[in-house]
Design an enzyme around this catalytic site. Structure first.
Site, PDB file in Angstrom:
ATOM      1  N   GLU A 173      -2.271  -2.287  -9.150  1.00 37.78           N
ATOM      2  CA  GLU A 173      -1.257  -1.587  -9.315  1.00 37.78           C
ATOM      3  C   GLU A 173      -1.118  -0.803 -10.685  1.00 37.78           C
ATOM      4  O   GLU A 173       0.059  -0.570 -11.075  1.00 37.78           O
ATOM      5  CB  GLU A 173       0.116  -2.555  -9.216  1.00 37.78           C
ATOM      6  CG  GLU A 173       0.320  -3.541 -10.412  1.00 37.78           C
ATOM      7  CD  GLU A 173      -0.418  -4.825 -10.440  1.00 37.78           C
ATOM      8  OE1 GLU A 173      -0.130  -5.820 -10.986  1.00 37.78           O
ATOM      9  OE2 GLU A 173      -1.472  -4.855  -9.483  1.00 37.78           O
ATOM     10  N   ASP A 196       0.899  -1.270   0.078  1.00 37.47           N
ATOM     11  CA  ASP A 196      -0.048  -0.075  -0.020  1.00 37.47           C
ATOM     12  C   ASP A 196       0.837   1.212  -0.071  1.00 37.47           C
ATOM     13  O   ASP A 196       0.739   2.357  -0.770  1.00 37.47           O
ATOM     14  CB  ASP A 196      -0.875   0.103   1.199  1.00 37.47           C
ATOM     15  CG  ASP A 196      -1.895  -0.972   1.087  1.00 37.47           C
ATOM     16  OD1 ASP A 196      -2.296  -1.654  -0.051  1.00 37.47           O
ATOM     17  OD2 ASP A 196      -2.928  -1.286   2.125  1.00 37.47           O
TER      18      ASP A 196
END
Length: 583
Positions: A489, A462
């Site tokens: 991502e 994260d």
């Protein structure tokens, strides 16, 4: 401390002894008493009739009438300009009805509230009805009335005129109140509402000063600025009045008394009111001779609505689906879910004093009339509603803005989410199709991110996503460019009016920014740090095509970058099968 000389519903202290000295409010109606001495103006050109009228009115044991006689209306008008009379006895003898209507028109035009009894020698019902239509209160035929009938006609004429004036004033008040309420309800700007209210109240009541004061113990906002114990609107206030500490002290005391008494407060004569010496001195320093203060209460329901809205925001922050559902409800006009509706009724308990509407007389005492009190109370209630609505509107607008932001922002990285990306790309595609200008799209993907997550954990992943998102956002420098998290991502940049060469410059700047971060990536097979793969597509949009064609081309270029070894930038092929022209 008792600042008040009269509470509504109680008798006014020490005023009965001074009633003859009190200046009544404008247009006030004084109740007629049977033993009151009345001044009567008789307009009569026949020398015999005044003597007869004098004999009739003077035949009572008490002197109830003071009769003055003039020979013509012109002389009577001059007398009325310098003296005050309770009624007119107007001779309209003869058959010239036009002269009678003109005479009455002159009198009613100059003195509309002055009662008129017509004396005529024409015994005709049509004539009598005409006289009443022209504005007289009664019509008597000469030689056919005695003293009791004459006295009764005068009294009844005065009383009927007073009733007519009361009704007229009531109609004017209702009309003005309606206009003021309409203005209040049509505006959400509290400053405008309050200022127009005090100006109209001062003009209507014909008083020296009118102001609206917000109490010191109320910590809310007006026009975005917190104010405590302040005059928020005023009319007729001299320079420096608002900054005067004595004024602030007097108003603060008045607010305290209003909270204690929970009623309208009025002082007809400050100098004789049962006040503490310090209070009298304070009011005298403020040039206040007579004052009326009406409380402006708030139910506090807007605070409940604020809490409800804040709870909704909290839910949105925890669950993105709630935000999307909320935005859909706002756009479609659908009601919110059960339990999220705003309060429908005004709370009966827990009211707070927001402030007060206050009117002053500075140059003399004034016995406030009940209709004035009722008028101000009704107006204060409407002002209270308007204030609550404007406060609630402002709170909801802030909350809605936050909800809109949450609904279009990715919660982890703080950049635009997929929903916002789709919306902006669609809008820019349509706009640039009309203008014939290029639109570029960059798709970016973190290399080996699954391995990164496995090695550094999800919290580390994260943090990596947040830093990469920040670097991508810093790589754009135009207001129209959009940085978005496309999913997982993968990120995307929408670059309006940007050529393929310009998009390449942006992509390289972003890759250099990622490299400068030197984010460790122990599982990457191409280097020790985090890298990106980029796919670029540029097209001149077409109204006949969908922006999905641009997405497919950029995605294809990204796939090419991935398969060719990652950590590189690839452009969509110019011979793409999609119909838009790729550059």
């Amino acid at each position: 401390m008792n600042l008040i000389s009269r509470n509504i519903g109680r008798s006014q202290v020490s005023l009965s002894k001074q009633k003859s000295c009190l200046r009544p409010a404008p247009n006030a109606i004084v109740v007629l008493t049977r033993n009151q001495c009345l001044k009567i103006l008789l307009v009569e050109d026949d020398l015999g009739n005044p003597t007869m009228i004098q004999d009739l009115l003077g035949s009572f044991s008490d002197s109830l009438f003071l009769l003055q006689t003039v020979k013509s209306l012109e002389i009577g008008v001059g007398r009325l300009e310098v003296d005050k009379f309770d009624a007119i006895l107007l001779d309209l003898s003869g058959s010239d009805s036009l002269r009678g209507s003109e005479d009455l028109a002159v009198l009613k035009g100059r003195w509309p509230t002055l009662p008129i009894v017509v004396l005529t020698d024409i015994n005709d019902e049509n004539m009598a009805r005409s006289v009443l239509r022209w504005g007289a209160q009664d019509c008597l035929v000469k030689g056919r009335f005695h003293r009791t009938l004459l006295v009764r006609a005068i009294h009844y004429a005065i009383e009927r005129q007073q009733i007519e004036e009361q009704l007229r004033q009531q109609a004017l008040r209702q009309q003005l109140l309606g206009k003021m309420i309409e203005h209040i309800r049509s505006s959400i700007d509290p400053a405008s509402i309050l200022q127009s209210t005090v100006a109209e109240v001062r003009q209507f009541l014909q008083t020296d000063r009118v102001l609206i004061y917000r109490c010191q113990d109320w910590a809310s906002q007006l026009d975005g600025e917190e104010q405590k114990g302040a005059i928020v609107a005023g009319d007729g206030l001299p320079e420096g009045y608002i900054e005067n500490p004595n004024i602030s002290a007097a108003l603060a005391v008045s607010c305290f008394v209003l909270v204690e008494s929970k009623s309208v407060q009025a002082i007809a004569d400050v100098s004789t009111a049962p006040l503490a010496g310090s209070c009298k001195e304070l009011l005298a320093d403020c040039e206040i001779a007579a004052v009326i203060s009406v409380p402006i209460w708030q139910s506090g329901d807007w605070e409940m609505a604020k809490e409800t809205q804040e709870a909704t925001v909290w839910e949105v922050e925890k669950n993105q689906d709630v935000a999307e559902n909320y935005i859909w409800q706002q756009a479609s006009g659908k009601p919110q879910a059960e339990g999220k509706n705003l309060p429908d009724s005004i709370a009966e308990n827990g009211n707070s004093l927001w402030g007060m509407l206050t009117a002053y007389n500075c140059c003399g005492v004034r016995e406030w009339q009940q209709w004035e009190i009722d008028f101000l109370q009704h107006l204060a209630n409407q002002v209270a509603i308007a204030i609550e609505q404007s406060q609630l509107y402002r709170k909801l607008a802030i909350a809605n803005q936050k909800l809109q932001q949450l609904a279009t922002t990715d919660g982890l990285t703080g950049i635009a989410n997929r929903r916002q990306f789709d919306r902006v790309l669609r809008l820019e595609w349509r706009r640039l199709a009309r203008e014939g200008l290029p639109l570029s799209l960059i798709m970016l993907d973190i290399d080996f991110f699954k391995l990164y997550n496995e090695f550094y954990g999800h919290l580390g992943g994260d943090d990596c996503l947040r830093q990469v998102a920040g670097a991508i956002a810093r790589g754009t420098n135009r207001a129209g460019d959009l940085t978005a998290r496309y999913g997982g991502e993968e990120f995307a940049l929408v670059l309006p009016n940007t050529s393929a060469q310009g998009a390449n410059v942006v992509a390289r700047k972003i890759c250099d920014g990622i490299a400068s971060l030197k984010l460790p990536h122990a599982r990457s097979s191409i280097g020790p740090y985090v890298t990106l793969s980029c796919g670029i597509a540029t097209a001149i949009p077409s109204a006949q095509e969908s922006p999905n064609t641009l997405i497919r081309s950029a995605d294809s270029a990204l796939y090419q970058a991935k398969t060719e070894g990652k950590n590189r930038i690839c452009h969509a092929s110019s011979n793409s099968e999609s119909s838009p022209i790729f550059m």
